[in-house]
Design an enzyme around this catalytic site. Structure first.
Site, short mmCIF file in Angstrom:
data_model
loop_
_atom_site.label_atom_id
_atom_site.label_comp_id
_atom_site.label_asym_id
_atom_site.label_seq_id
_atom_site.Cartn_x
_atom_site.Cartn_y
_atom_site.Cartn_z
N THR A 143 30.76 38.05 38.88
CA THR A 143 31.98 37.74 38.13
C THR A 143 33.13 37.98 39.09
OG1 THR A 143 32.23 40.00 37.32
CG2 THR A 143 30.94 38.49 35.96
N MET A 175 36.96 40.40 44.83
CA MET A 175 36.94 41.63 44.04
C MET A 175 36.29 41.34 42.72
SD MET A 175 38.20 44.10 45.63
CE MET A 175 38.61 44.01 47.35
N CYS A 176 35.22 42.05 42.43
CA CYS A 176 34.36 41.42 41.46
C CYS A 176 33.33 42.36 40.88
CB CYS A 176 33.60 40.30 42.15
SG CYS A 176 34.54 39.48 43.41
N GLY A 177 32.50 41.77 40.04
CA GLY A 177 31.33 42.45 39.54
C GLY A 177 30.07 41.74 40.02
N ASP A 221 40.00 45.16 41.31
CA ASP A 221 39.15 45.35 40.13
C ASP A 221 39.17 46.81 39.70
OD1 ASP A 221 37.79 45.99 42.46
OD2 ASP A 221 36.20 44.52 42.17
#
Lengths: 301, 447, 228
Positions: free
Chosen positions: A150, A1-3, B216
């Protein structure tokens, strides 16, 4: 889970500024993934008949010259070494990497292979995106395309090895936002039938290895990604780099965010528009969100 | 088939014949029912099969090495404060037992009122459910937790501000990964209006939130809820027990104040039987994994843990707390305390083809106890004051029982019970709870 | 007019001021500088103020809005005006996915394109999109109206309840239980009203088609199992 962020430069005049354009994009994605960050840069080609290899070691004072020396003995000299923080970028002559990888695994088991390719170099570390960018001097790097990530770890450990991008074959790298739901069986299949080796239990590494397998089987990047839509289940947004290609893919439901922007000079993708907002000419760029299950690719002419 | 395959089976076994363990009479009946109706079975209540549970643990009461506290005389504190991580107005409960989220719609108005009255009497909280907040509920619950669910039925920022805490519902123990369901019989005019739905339809609620997926995005959603409520209210995140270790870590990373962990035994108003019985892990191993995740992040007691799913007695409460929970929530047990499945309703249950103790058709909207119904003829039978007082009594008993066990272990606060105060009676419970098998030092999997 | 520069003050301060009855009672016009894609800008407003945001916003801008007018000059992230109750939200750029999710009331105007799942679970608000909407728009929409001047992506109106959809351009595909329905006088009036409310006088109200629920999935029927 991220950018995720990716930048592909169409205009050769921009290429010296790749890192400078790219670094602020990654910083914008800090909130999405504070655990670790990684960057893949496609720079100059390695010397003819050789490759660029990036290795890492937990200890920044690791004895890299000794390792380079050892490699030199195996290949008959000509190994280049450039140490950046915890990573060592080597240029290694000779066509066959597999025996050298085996030697590394045996002689230097505490050294991790971060990337192998002709033009690809990956840098990744635990820590904030800004600090990782800074430690490796990404803003000063030149090249054609860069992909960054990220990370907020979901089901695997917060480690350097577990950070994206994942490199599973020469010059291929993949970053991923989402969660694959069938990666365990795919991993097993790739191990048994494609001889794939895995460094982590991360689902994203499986996706990268899957693409490597398809590309080695002769698929184009587009075909490999179409095949991924059939064989990989779950929610994902991928950004993929190859030696001369750049691709974006979302699963058929497409919940994880992604936005693309394109001008005559560049193509950029990110998890959120804010990462693109600082790019030159973005005001007049075509901006859109990639459709579910649609393969988007760009290639260096 | 010409015969009536809905007829109750004859229960008298014939001497010498053997019932198949695999194809027992219940299984055979279910195959017949499926073949007749072509539809999976939807029901209320929780998992009915035998599962490893707190029953398989016992406390090590004080003896010579430890000193017990006197019952009735020496204080054993039961207060719990929730939301200490970020909220400007954490909430304090007088007992570590709270009332789980149950919707107006699945429950009648008087049932919701009774839950509020009972909770108020003992100083604990109640929780809204799918379909929003009713005035009765806000009026009768002194401390009310407002759920933000995937469907967002009746979701209203006014109610968000009126709540004492906010609970983002990701899943529930009866159906982790599944959405809610409310069958047409229960979509009355009022329920339909609250949910903006046509009356009488079979409503399927979403299983994912409409505007976020994954940790997120959840972090940003939690920030939104905090901003809207000016960082006053504790934000809970409720999860069904599955990949508990990772999910709890991600709740913490996403910024939760409180994690509500609902094990497989958790009840439901209406869910597919196959979901209830086959998805999720029992409460016992889930608690251990959740606490380990919190400890790993050094967030145990900073981010509070509320555990639900099969809590029936003070023993269950005490064992959940000893394993590291800050509080527990009850749902099914609270409805039973209000009068669900009561023997005095035997005639009415028989007319419905069931008996007190086996009634599970909370989905059907037909409830002689007046709890799981929207039929005025039925729900007016439930006196919220009387039922609320019954619930309060039950909550008092749970609290007293919890204190009894805590005092026996020498604790002046129920939160001072530890896993080391427990022993397991079965190998499976020892492995799941991570406590030694009684009479040994053995924790399966640890050595 | 009150100007708040998000490079100079934290988001918390901006939202706290916009929630403070004393401040919004006194100041009707607000301007927000340097939003830079930050999330949760101007969420939970509950007063008839106007907030103009100069730039791009992140997730949930104007989330749960009541009474206020929020205008964004740039692009908006995920969940724009989610669960809006009343008021008006206008975005001059594109909106990311789930714009207007579960909105109960008010008007959302998107001058650019809206991405996937625009108007998901809509519960009564009006949404006008000058450009196109992405796939699965109006998924499970219960009430309210979605008007799209451009095209609609695949799966439009899947599992629709009583919301009504008007689309001028091409519809790539309809979702389960969504069907085209005849445009009645009331629909033509609706389209004109929505265009006028959104200030889109240059759009021809004649070219719209109406889509609504066939109501075949309202009750469980085993014959429909393929549609679930």
């Amino acid at each position: 889970m991220c950018g995720i962020v990716g930048l592909f430069l169409k205009d050769p005049a921009q290429r010296p500024h790749l890192g400078a354009l790219f670094a602020p994009m990654l910083v914008e994605m800090t909130e999405r993934g504070p655990d670790s960050a990684g960057i893949a840069v496609y720079g100059d080609a390695a010397p003819a008949d050789g490759r660029r290899v990036v290795l890492s070691h937990a200890d920044p004072a690791h004895d890299w010259p000794a390792l380079a020396e050892g490699l030199s003995e195996l290949v008959g000299g000509g190994v280049g070494l450039h140490v950046i923080d915890t990573h060592a970028m080597l240029t290694v002559p000779g066509p066959d990497w597999a025996p050298l990888a085996d030697w590394l695994a045996t002689a230097h088991p505490d050294v991790a292979v971060v990337s192998v390719g002709d033009r690809l170099a990956i840098f990744k570390e635990v820590g904030s995106p800004a600090s990782v960018l800074d430690r490796f001097g990404i803003a000063g790097m030149a090249g054609t395309h860069a992909i960054g990530h990220t990370r907020m770890a979901t089901e695997s450990a917060v480690t350097t090895a577990g950070s994206h991008p994942f490199n599973t074959g020469p010059d291929l790298c993949l970053v991923h936002n989402g969660s694959l739901s069938n990666h365990n069986r795919v991993r097993m299949r790739l191990r048994r039938h494609a001889g794939a080796r895995f460094a982590t239990d991360n689902d994203s590494e499986v996706a990268a290895a899957y693409l490597t397998w398809r590309l080695e089987a002769g698929d184009t990047l587009e075909q490999a990604l179409e095949a991924a839509l059939r064989d990989l289940d779950g929610f994902f947004t991928f950004c993929v780099g190859t030696r001369d290609g750049f691709a974006v893919l979302r699963d058929p439901i497409a919940c994880k965010p992604a936005v693309l922007a394109e001008t005559d000079a560049w193509v950029a993708m990110a998890s959120e528009y804010r990462a693109l907002a600082g790019l030159p000419g973005v005001e007049t760029a075509r901006v859109w969100e990639p459709e579910p299950a649609q393969v988007y690719t760009w290639r260096i002419p | 088939m010409s015969h009536d395959d809905t007829a109750p089976p004859r229960l008298d076994a014939v001497w010498g014949q053997r019932e198949s363990h695999l194809f027992d009479r219940h299984t055979i009946h279910e195959i017949h029912r499926a073949a007749r109706e072509g539809m999976y079975r939807i029901r209320g209540f929780g998992a009915k099969r035998r599962l490893p549970h707190f029953d398989d643990l016992v406390f090590l009461g004080a003896s010579i090495s430890r000193y017990p506290l006197e019952g009735y005389r020496e204080k054993c504190d039961t207060t719990v404060t929730l939301g200490t991580r970020y909220a400007r107005k954490p909430i304090t409960l007088q007992t570590p037992v709270t009332i789980a989220g149950m919707s107006f719609g699945s429950l009648s108005g008087p049932a919701k009122e009774a839950l509020g009255r009972g909770a108020n009497e003992v100083g604990t909280s109640t929780t809204t459910g799918d379909g929003g907040m009713t005035d009765e509920e806000r009026t009768h619950s002194k401390t009310l937790v407002y759920q933000v669910l995937p469907s967002r039925y009746g979701m209203n920022p006014r109610h968000l501000r009126m709540a004492d805490a906010i609970e983002v519902v990701v899943g529930q123990g009866a159906k982790p990964g599944g959405g809610g369901m409310l069958l047409g019989q229960k979509i009355s005019d009022r329920v339909a209006e609250m949910r903006t739905l046509p009356k009488g339809i079979d409503q399927r609620s979403a299983c994912r939130h409409p505007d976020w997926t994954g940790p997120d995005d959840l972090a940003i959603k939690i920030q939104e809820l905090r901003e809207i409520t000016d960082w006053e209210k504790p934000i809970y995140v409720k999860i069904g027990a599955t990949r508990t270790y990772y999910d709890v870590m991600l709740c913490v990373k996403a910024g939760a104040d409180v994690i509500v962990l609902d094990g497989m035994q958790g009840g439901t108003g209406a869910t597919q039987d196959v979901f209830i019985e086959h998805v999720g892990i029992p409460t016992l191993p889930a608690v251990r994994q959740a606490v380990e995740a919190l400890q790993e992040l050094d967030m145990h007691r900073t981010v509070q843990l509320i555990v639900s799913g099969g809590i029936r007695t003070g023993a269950d409460v005490a064992k959940a707390l000893a394993m590291g929970a800050d509080a527990v929530a009850i749902g099914s047990a609270a409805l039973i305390a209000l009068g669900d499945n009561h023997p005095s309703l035997a005639d009415a249950y028989r007319r419905m083809g069931t008996v007190p103790g086996l009634f599970e058709d909370w989905q059907a909207g037909n409830d002689p106890a007046g709890i799981t119904t929207q039929d005025p003829d039925q729900y007016t039978r439930l006196d919220p004051a009387v039922a609320g007082h019954r619930l309060a009594n039950y909550l008092r008993v749970l609290t007293l029982e919890t204190q009894t066990l805590a005092r026996a272990c020498g604790k002046s606060h129920v939160h001072n019970m530890e896993p080391e105060d427990l022993r397991a009676l079965t190998v499976e419970a020892a492995a799941m709870a991570g406590v030694p098998l009684a009479g040994t030092d053995w924790i399966p999997g640890r050595m | 007019m009150q100007t708040v520069d998000l490079d100079a003050v934290p988001l918390r301060d901006l939202n706290a001021r916009l929630h403070d009855p004393a401040q919004v009672g006194r100041i009707a016009d607000w301007r927000v500088l340097h939003p830079k894609g930050r999330h949760n800008i101007a969420v939970g407003l509950d007063a008839p103020v106007t907030v103009r945001i100069d730039g791009h916003v992140g997730y949930y801008c104007a989330g749960m809005n009541q009474h206020a007018t929020v205008e964004v000059s740039g692009h908006a992230g995920v969940g724009l005006a989610e669960n809006m109750m009343s008021g008006r939200v206008v975005v001059h750029g594109n909106a990311s996915q789930s714009a207007g999710a579960t909105a109960h009331g008010g008007l959302l105007v998107i001058h650019g394109d809206a991405a996937a799942r625009c108007a998901i679970s809509l519960k009564g608000a009006d949404i006008v999109v000058r450009g196109s909407v992405g796939p699965m728009s109006a998924f499970m929409a219960q009430a309210g109206r979605l008007l799209v001047c451009g095209d609609a992506g695949d799966g439009l109106g899947d599992s629709l309840y009583e919301a009504v959809l008007y689309v001028a351009g091409r519809v790539k595909g309809l979702g389960a239980d969504c069907v085209e329905q005849p445009m009645e006088d009331a629909d033509r009036a609706s389209v004109a009203e929505l265009l006028a409310a959104a200030g889109l006088d240059d759009v021809d109200p004649a070219g719209f088609r109406r889509y609504g629920s066939a109501r075949e999935l309202y009750t469980f029927k085993i014959e429909n199992v393929g549609a679930y």
